[in-house]
Design an enzyme around this catalytic site. Structure first.
Site, short mmCIF file in Angstrom:
data_model
loop_
_atom_site.label_atom_id
_atom_site.label_comp_id
_atom_site.label_asym_id
_atom_site.label_seq_id
_atom_site.Cartn_x
_atom_site.Cartn_y
_atom_site.Cartn_z
N PRO A 1 42.55 38.76 38.50
CA PRO A 1 43.05 40.05 37.69
C PRO A 1 41.57 40.73 37.12
O PRO A 1 41.38 41.99 37.25
CB PRO A 1 43.99 39.38 36.59
N LYS B 1 34.27 51.80 42.57
CA LYS B 1 35.66 51.67 42.10
C LYS B 1 35.98 51.92 40.75
O LYS B 1 37.14 52.58 40.44
CB LYS B 1 36.01 50.21 42.20
P1 NAD Z 1 48.31 40.02 40.17
O1 NAD Z 1 48.30 39.81 38.92
O2 NAD Z 1 49.46 40.54 41.10
O3 NAD Z 1 47.37 38.90 41.20
C1 NAD Z 1 46.64 38.28 40.46
C2 NAD Z 1 46.68 37.04 41.13
O4 NAD Z 1 45.79 35.59 40.73
C3 NAD Z 1 47.92 36.19 40.61
O5 NAD Z 1 49.06 35.70 41.43
C4 NAD Z 1 47.71 34.87 39.46
O6 NAD Z 1 48.38 34.00 39.35
C5 NAD Z 1 46.22 34.52 40.51
N1 NAD Z 1 45.48 33.92 39.29
C6 NAD Z 1 44.97 34.32 38.30
N2 NAD Z 1 43.84 33.37 37.71
C7 NAD Z 1 43.87 32.35 38.66
C8 NAD Z 1 43.09 31.19 38.87
N3 NAD Z 1 42.06 30.63 38.00
N4 NAD Z 1 43.21 30.82 40.03
C9 NAD Z 1 43.90 31.25 41.14
N5 NAD Z 1 44.58 32.09 41.03
C10 NAD Z 1 44.61 32.94 39.92
O7 NAD Z 1 47.09 41.32 40.61
P2 NAD Z 1 46.98 42.17 41.54
O8 NAD Z 1 47.83 43.63 41.58
O9 NAD Z 1 47.10 41.69 43.03
O10 NAD Z 1 45.41 42.82 41.47
C11 NAD Z 1 44.30 41.94 41.73
C12 NAD Z 1 43.01 42.74 41.64
O11 NAD Z 1 43.05 43.59 42.50
C13 NAD Z 1 42.75 43.26 40.11
O12 NAD Z 1 41.69 42.99 39.76
C14 NAD Z 1 43.26 44.72 40.14
O13 NAD Z 1 42.63 45.46 39.46
C15 NAD Z 1 42.75 45.07 41.78
N6 NAD Z 1 43.66 46.07 42.25
C16 NAD Z 1 44.92 46.16 42.43
C17 NAD Z 1 45.42 47.01 43.04
C18 NAD Z 1 47.13 47.11 43.01
O14 NAD Z 1 47.79 48.21 43.47
N7 NAD Z 1 47.82 46.17 42.67
C19 NAD Z 1 44.87 48.22 43.45
C20 NAD Z 1 43.58 47.99 43.74
C21 NAD Z 1 42.79 47.04 43.16
#
Ligand code: NAD
Length: 298
Positions: free
Chosen positions: A66, A172
């Site tokens: 995240p 980004k």
């Molecule tokens: P999300 O919350 O769905 O996924 C993050 C995952 O990380 C979760 O499954 C969580 O359990 C896991 N996690 C957290 N701490 C952890 C740890 N210590 N060890 C292992 N796993 C851990 O978020 P997302 O939407 O997948 O986004 C991830 C990143 O991508 C973010 O930085 C977000 O800003 C970026 N992003 C997201 C999108 C989108 O459309 N969702 C688009 C571009 C970029």
């Protein structure tokens, strides 16, 4: 084919890891969520019991977490991940969207251990992650970029080398700052259109070929109807959570303050996403700002 450790299998990381498996790589993944681990295993990957176990023996270690604190935690404070990667001389790739400082701190720790690291945040949302059509904006050395390219191609279509460590994150942050404003602009346009008695489908058809067009308008319309695949048609299920957009908007404002860049509209957009999160919609898609605004009085 490579052995890949993948940490963070959420909305984005889950489908990205699945695409690596589909491309023939051996992927060991780790996430705090048991459901995410099950999904990886169902797709042909291996569920690991910790980040360290996922990274063991890997030639490439990818994180998709995240925020900056999670990335620093996983790389610097949990189970000596960099030490484990050192045994194989792995290439480290962080695909999360985080602050430039955290990206540089982690890259410097990797470099001190003799490892190359790329910051490689993505654009394209969950639809792009599922389809393997993400855009990657990559910071790091030329050599590391060349090593990472074939792996990134299994998850994305457009892969750009933005510059040295942290440059991917810098691009980004600018991209998402512009998107945060675009989405509010589209939302306001559709609200005004409704008040003027226009049909949203017509407005969409015309404006997506006129000068107001943007990705937020043509591919991700925040008003329900015109774009069937958009989160607006499924009660704003993410997609890209409003809480994550708020995080990125804050990163942009911090960067703007640090550099003296004037960004008044982005500051205003941030306050709207903050209101959306405060209203309890942080886990919905960020395009829910449309619904929130529709409920406000002028
Ligand atoms: P999300 O919350 O769905 O996924 C993050 C995952 O990380 C979760 O499954 C969580 O359990 C896991 N996690 C957290 N701490 C952890 C740890 N210590 N060890 C292992 N796993 C851990 O978020 P997302 O939407 O997948 O986004 C991830 C990143 O991508 C973010 O930085 C977000 O800003 C970026 N992003 C997201 C999108 C989108 O459309 N969702 C688009 C571009 C970029």
């Amino acid at each position: 084919m490579a052995r890949i450790g993948f940490i963070g299998l959420g909305n984005m990381g889950g489908p990205m890891a699945a695409n690596l498996v589909r491309a023939g790589h051996a992927v060991a993944g780790y996430d705090l969520s048991a459901a995410a681990l099950e999904a990886l295993a169902a797709g042909g990957g291996t569920a690991a019991a910790s980040a360290a176990e996922a990274a063991k023996g890997a030639e490439i270690v990818i994180t998709m977490l995240p925020a900056g604190q999670h990335v620093r935690d996983v790389w610097l404070h949990q189970g000596g991940l960099i030490e484990i990667a050192k045994a194989t001389g792995a290439l480290l790739i962080d695909c999360s969207t985080i602050d430039v400082d955290s990206a540089r701190v982690v890259a410097a720790a990797a470099e001190a251990a003799g490892l190359a690291m790329l910051d490689a945040p993505v654009s394209g949302g969950t639809t792009g992650a599922l389809a393997g059509t993400l855009t990657f904006m990559v910071g790091g050395s030329e050599d590391a970029f060349a090593r990472g390219l074939p792996i990134l191609h299994a998850m994305g279509r457009n892969i750009f080398h933005a510059g040295g460590p942290g440059a991917g994150q810098a691009v980004k942050i600018c991209n998402n700052m512009m998107l945060s404003i675009n989405m509010v602009g589209v939302a306001e346009g559709f609200i005004l259109a409704q008040k003027l008695g226009l049909d949203w489908g017509k407005l969409h058809e015309i404006c997506s070929t006129a000068t107001a067009n943007s990705w937020a308008l043509s591919s991700y319309c925040p008003a329900p109807g015109p774009v069937p695949a958009a989160p607006s048609n499924r009660d704003y299920a993410p997609g890209f959570m409003a809480a994550l957009m708020l995080k990125d908007a804050k990163l942009a404002q911090e960067a703007a303050e640090a550099t003296g860049a004037p960004t008044p509209l982005a500051a205003q957009a941030l306050s709207l996403y903050q209101a959306v999160v405060d209203a309890g919609d942080g886990a919905r898609d960020f395009s829910v700002v449309f619904r929130w605004l529709s409920q406000q009085k002028r």
